[in-house]
Design an enzyme around this catalytic site. Structure first.
Site, short mmCIF file in Angstrom:
data_model
loop_
_atom_site.label_atom_id
_atom_site.label_comp_id
_atom_site.label_asym_id
_atom_site.label_seq_id
_atom_site.Cartn_x
_atom_site.Cartn_y
_atom_site.Cartn_z
N ASN A 99 0.85 -1.20 0.00
CA ASN A 99 0.00 0.00 0.00
C ASN A 99 0.88 1.25 0.00
O ASN A 99 2.01 1.22 0.50
CB ASN A 99 -0.88 0.00 1.26
CG ASN A 99 -1.83 1.18 1.32
OD1 ASN A 99 -2.47 1.54 0.34
ND2 ASN A 99 -1.92 1.82 2.48
N HIS A 101 0.74 5.16 1.41
CA HIS A 101 -0.02 6.00 2.34
C HIS A 101 0.63 7.39 2.38
O HIS A 101 1.85 7.49 2.48
CB HIS A 101 -0.03 5.37 3.74
CG HIS A 101 -0.80 6.17 4.73
ND1 HIS A 101 -2.19 6.20 4.73
CD2 HIS A 101 -0.40 7.00 5.73
CE1 HIS A 101 -2.59 7.01 5.69
NE2 HIS A 101 -1.53 7.51 6.32
N GLY A 135 -4.26 -4.49 10.13
CA GLY A 135 -4.56 -3.19 10.72
C GLY A 135 -4.73 -2.12 9.66
O GLY A 135 -4.63 -2.38 8.45
N ASP A 137 -3.06 0.70 7.95
CA ASP A 137 -1.76 1.34 7.70
C ASP A 137 -0.72 0.97 8.76
O ASP A 137 0.11 1.79 9.15
CB ASP A 137 -1.92 2.87 7.64
CG ASP A 137 -2.94 3.29 6.58
OD1 ASP A 137 -2.96 2.67 5.50
OD2 ASP A 137 -3.72 4.21 6.83
N LYS A 164 3.46 13.80 -5.54
CA LYS A 164 4.63 13.77 -6.44
C LYS A 164 5.64 12.74 -5.96
O LYS A 164 6.24 12.01 -6.74
CB LYS A 164 5.30 15.15 -6.47
CG LYS A 164 4.79 16.02 -7.55
CD LYS A 164 5.72 17.18 -7.76
CE LYS A 164 5.02 18.23 -8.59
NZ LYS A 164 5.51 19.57 -8.35
#
Ligand code: GRF
Length: 215
Positions: A99, A101, A135, A137, A164
């Site tokens: 992921n 974040h 969980g 993140d 960016k």
């Protein structure tokens, strides 16, 4: 082969496509998700698996898992995917769901990370690419990039600055994961083989070195 899950504008998906990573399928969870247009334009199979059509979270998870497994996907990249993925998907892709974040975890998990950072008055914000666990993140951190917070930054400008960096960091990490072998000891993960992701002054610190090294 990578499967990308997205719920938003898909700018991170765009960065993965631009980096020519081997994306087998893009899955969005609502028909109006704009990321799907990027997939179609790039000639990548795009699926809508609408979470509102599933009676339970687990049924939705199973539909995602079945679609990914059927296509021989090895790595799953959550690129702005706004649903929590559960054990059914995670167990099928142990330590292979990634992921991105928009905060320097473990600070500011969950929604509105940029707003949380501004409210906390931090001077350095950034993004994190991490493995996904059960969980929100909380999974092992693969890499982070830092962004200075200016006195005139608001939520929108900070979001843009961080995005960016995400567009640089996420493809670089995914590329490294495809080429190296991921090792794990508790919360620490690192790569054996593949390109080294060491400190990079342009990007802030990228953290993916073996235990004992500072890179
Ligand atoms: C990114 O900021 C990502 O970190 C977060 O959602 C946003 C998605 O943006 N999880 P996009 O859809 O890739 O443009």
């Amino acid at each position: 082969m990578i499967g990308v899950l997205a719920s938003g504008s898909g700018s991170n998906l765009g960065a993965l496509i631009a980096a020519q990573l081997p994306i087998r399928v893009v899955i969005v969870n609502r028909p109006e998700v704009r990321a799907i247009d990027r997939a179609v334009k790039a000639g990548i199979e795009a699926l809508t698996i609408d979470h509102t059509r599933y009676a339970s979270r687990d049924d939705f998870d199973r539909a995602l898992k079945d679609a990914l497994v059927a296509r021989g996907v090895k790595w799953v990249v959550l690129a702005g995917f706004m649903r929590i993925v559960g054990p059914t998907l995670l167990d099928a892709f142990t330590d292979r769901v990634v992921n991105v974040h928009p905060a320097l975890l473990p600070s500011f998990p969950g929604l509105h990370a940029q707003r949380q950072a501004l409210e906390a008055g931090v001077r350095i914000a950034g993004c994190t690419v991490h493995l996904v666990d059960q969980g929100t993140d909380t999974g092992p951190i693969l890499a982070q990039a830092a962004v200075p917070v200016g006195t005139d930054d608001d939520e929108a400008s900070l979001r843009e600055k961080i995005l960016k960096r995400e567009h640089q960091l996420l493809p670089a990490v995914v590329q490294a994961l495809l080429l190296g072998r991921l090792r794990r000891s508790g919360a620490r993960v690192w790569l054996e083989g593949g390109p080294a992701l060491g400190p990079d002054l342009e990007l802030g610190a990228w953290i993916m070195g073996p235990p004992g090294s500072r890179s």
